[in-house]
Structure formats: structure tokens, C-alpha cells
Motif scaffolding. Structure first.
Motif, PDB file in Angstrom:
ATOM      1  N   SER A   3     -41.402-102.054  46.668  1.00  0.00           N
ATOM      2  CA  SER A   3     -41.537-101.624  45.490  1.00  0.00           C
ATOM      3  C   SER A   3     -42.991-100.792  45.366  1.00  0.00           C
ATOM      4  N   LYS A   6     -43.342 -97.682  47.388  1.00  0.00           N
ATOM      5  CA  LYS A   6     -42.620 -96.632  46.871  1.00  0.00           C
ATOM      6  C   LYS A   6     -43.557 -96.045  45.491  1.00  0.00           C
ATOM      7  N   ASN A   7     -44.310 -96.863  44.558  1.00  0.00           N
ATOM      8  CA  ASN A   7     -44.862 -96.595  43.631  1.00  0.00           C
ATOM      9  C   ASN A   7     -46.379 -96.734  43.197  1.00  0.00           C
ATOM     10  N   HIS A   8     -47.045 -97.146  44.348  1.00  0.00           N
ATOM     11  CA  HIS A   8     -48.415 -97.332  44.035  1.00  0.00           C
ATOM     12  C   HIS A   8     -49.197 -95.964  44.156  1.00  0.00           C
ATOM     13  N   ASN A   9     -48.804 -95.079  44.641  1.00  0.00           N
ATOM     14  CA  ASN A   9     -49.368 -93.481  44.378  1.00  0.00           C
ATOM     15  C   ASN A   9     -50.515 -93.492  45.189  1.00  0.00           C
ATOM     16  N   TYR A  73     -42.093-101.494  38.832  1.00  0.00           N
ATOM     17  CA  TYR A  73     -40.977-100.784  38.533  1.00  0.00           C
ATOM     18  C   TYR A  73     -41.086 -99.402  38.202  1.00  0.00           C
ATOM     19  N   SER A  74     -42.258 -98.753  38.109  1.00  0.00           N
ATOM     20  CA  SER A  74     -42.598 -97.436  37.782  1.00  0.00           C
ATOM     21  C   SER A  74     -43.902 -97.205  38.485  1.00  0.00           C
ATOM     22  N   PRO A  75     -43.916 -95.523  38.819  1.00  0.00           N
ATOM     23  CA  PRO A  75     -44.882 -95.191  39.613  1.00  0.00           C
ATOM     24  C   PRO A  75     -46.292 -95.043  38.834  1.00  0.00           C
ATOM     25  N   VAL A 197     -46.532-100.911  34.474  1.00  0.00           N
ATOM     26  CA  VAL A 197     -45.963-100.444  35.796  1.00  0.00           C
ATOM     27  C   VAL A 197     -45.489-101.827  36.615  1.00  0.00           C
ATOM     28  N   ASN A 241     -34.615 -97.613  37.207  1.00  0.00           N
ATOM     29  CA  ASN A 241     -34.950 -96.365  36.465  1.00  0.00           C
ATOM     30  C   ASN A 241     -34.374 -96.500  35.000  1.00  0.00           C
TER      31      ASN A 241
END
Length: 259
Positions: A3, A6-9, A73-75, A197, A241
């Protein structure tokens, strides 16, 4: 770990995972995790306190802790440069919380209590990309008055290292308690994204040092989870999501997938 990737940008340059295990099946799980994420630094736990001190690397400007039941759970809505600039330009900011946001109104889901916002309210900064508040304007036992969490709080590494040098602890629960006793060593303002997030999902408990409530709604045993992972399944992040996150700690019905 997946996770975060995928989402840490691009927020983080390096991930280190401090681990230990009580049974061969969990060692096998970590061995598979190492194969899947070769860029992660895996550290087999020795002396927990000394390991943490070493991993807080002052060569990096910012450092965050996560626990094994945290999920991004979220970007992350901004890049690393923006986050660093917040700390550089705002000396009063002591930490950035990835687990807090205007959505996190629940304090304790097991007793259905609500958290207390700061008496002085929230301010918006950086074109409304962040909220900021004085954590001293909340009771220290409330989420918005609790800066020293190890669930996705980001600190200036130099300040964090200074705090830890004044602490003693043997596990993550003791670490958070010890750091919280030194919260006056960092500046009082906290910041966060308007929407959190990170969520800590206590669907089981793998230690007996702190008897936190867990797994009462969507519980999954550690044994069943590692068995699924070794059989080729993994958490279905897409199933998160649109999920309604209302607190820092919230049980989630974890789905599994072979994709």
C-alpha cells in the motif's frame, strides 16, 4: 508495504522494515516479502531501542514510523518537495500526520466516542492542501492533541533523533508512550491533509505487552493471513477504494486476491 508503494507518490526515498518472528511460518512470510520488495531494507530485530535509534538516519530530512497494521488506503495528494517545504517554511510545525484529517471524527470505535478538535480550530495552508492546528489546544489523549504517534506521523529527523535519545523503550507501544512524554521537545503545531491517507486497522493483535482491543468486527488471525500470503494471495487494495474512513483506528474487512 504494498500500500505504501502504491500510494506514497514519491513522498519517501527509503523504506526500512524492522521485524521479528515467533514461528518458522512467519519467517517464511518475511522471506517472501523480501523477494517481493528487494528495495526495502529488512532489519532482523535485536535490541529494539538500539535498532530504532540506528534507523532514524539524520542523512534524511524527514522520518516517519508505521506499524504492521497501517494501510495507506489513499494516494498522498502532494509530492515530497511540497511536504519538505511545509517543514522548511513553518518552524512551528512539529509533525505532519498522515492518519489525521477532517474525516477522522471517531476517537475510539469500540466505544463509539468522538474525537475533540482543537479549541482554536483549523487553518488551511498551502492553497488548502493542508490543515494546521495547535495540538496544545486539545487534550493530549485526543487524536488531534497527540503528535507522537508511530502510525504515519512525519517528523524532522534531527528533532526526532533528539527525542528518542531522551527515551527508553523495548517495543512500539512503549516507544509511543515514551515519545509522548517528551512531546514538548517538538513545536506544537501539527499539520495534515484535509483527508487522511493512513488507517490503522486493528483486525488482530500479535503482542501481549499492550492488550489493545482488536478483531471484534472484521478479525482475521495472523495464522490465516500468513497462510494466505504464502499461498499466493495478497490484500486487495482496490477493495479499499471509496471506503468510508472516519477515524485513525478502524477495523476494515480485508479482502484477498491472487491478481
Amino acid at each position: 508495504i504494498e500500500s505504501l508503494y502504491k500510494n506514497h507518490n514519491g513522498l519517501f526515498d527509503k523504506f526500512s522494515l524492522l521485524y521479528t518472528y515467533s514461528d518458522e511460518i512467519y519467517k517464511n512470510g518475511y522471506d517472501l516479502l523480501k523477494e517481493s520488495f528487494p528495495d526495502v531494507e529488512f532489519v532482523n530485530q535485536g535490541d529494539y531501542y538500539e535498532d530504532v535509534k540506528r534507523l532514524v538516519d539524520i542523512n534524511y530530512y524527514l522520518t516517519a514510523f508505521f506499524t504492521d497494521d497501517d494501510i495507506m488506503y489513499s494516494p498522498v495528494p502532494v509530492n515530497q518537495a511540497v511536504v519538505e517545504q511545509v517543514f522548511i517554511e513553518n518552524a512551528a510545525v512539529g509533525c505532519l500526520s498522515l492518519r489525521l484529517g477532517l474525516n477522522t471524527v471517531s476517537q475510539d470505535p469500540y466505544i463509539q466516542s468522538h474525537t475533540q478538535p482543537p479549541s482554536s480550530g483549523f487553518s488551511y495552508i498551502y492553497d488548502n492542501k493542508f490543515i494546521a492546528w495547535n495540538c496544545r489546544d486539545c487534550p493530549p489523549y485526543m487524536n488531534f492533541g497527540y503528535p507522537m504517534s508511530v502510525d504515519g506521523h512525519i517528523f524532522r529527523t534531527s528533532e526526532l533523533a533528539n527525542v528518542i535519545s531522551q527515551c527508553k523503550f523495548k517495543n512500539p507501544n512503549q516507544q509511543e508512550i515514551a515519545m509522548s512524554a517528551k512531546m514538548d521537545m517538538i513545536n506544537p503545531f501539527m499539520t495534515a491533509f484535509p483527508q487522511s491517507v493512513i488507517i490503522n486497522t486493528p483486525i488482530n493483535r500479535v503482542q501481549d505487552t499492550c492488550m489493545n482491543r482488536a478483531g471484534e468486527e472484521h478479525g482475521q488471525t495472523p495464522e490465516s493471513m500468513v497462510a494466505k500470503y504464502l499461498a499466493g494471495e495478497k490484500m486487495d487494495l482496490n477493495s479499499l477504494n471509496g471506503i468510508d474512513i472516519v477515524g485513525c483506528h478502524q477495523e476494515i474487512d480485508i479482502k484477498w486476491t491472487t491478481k
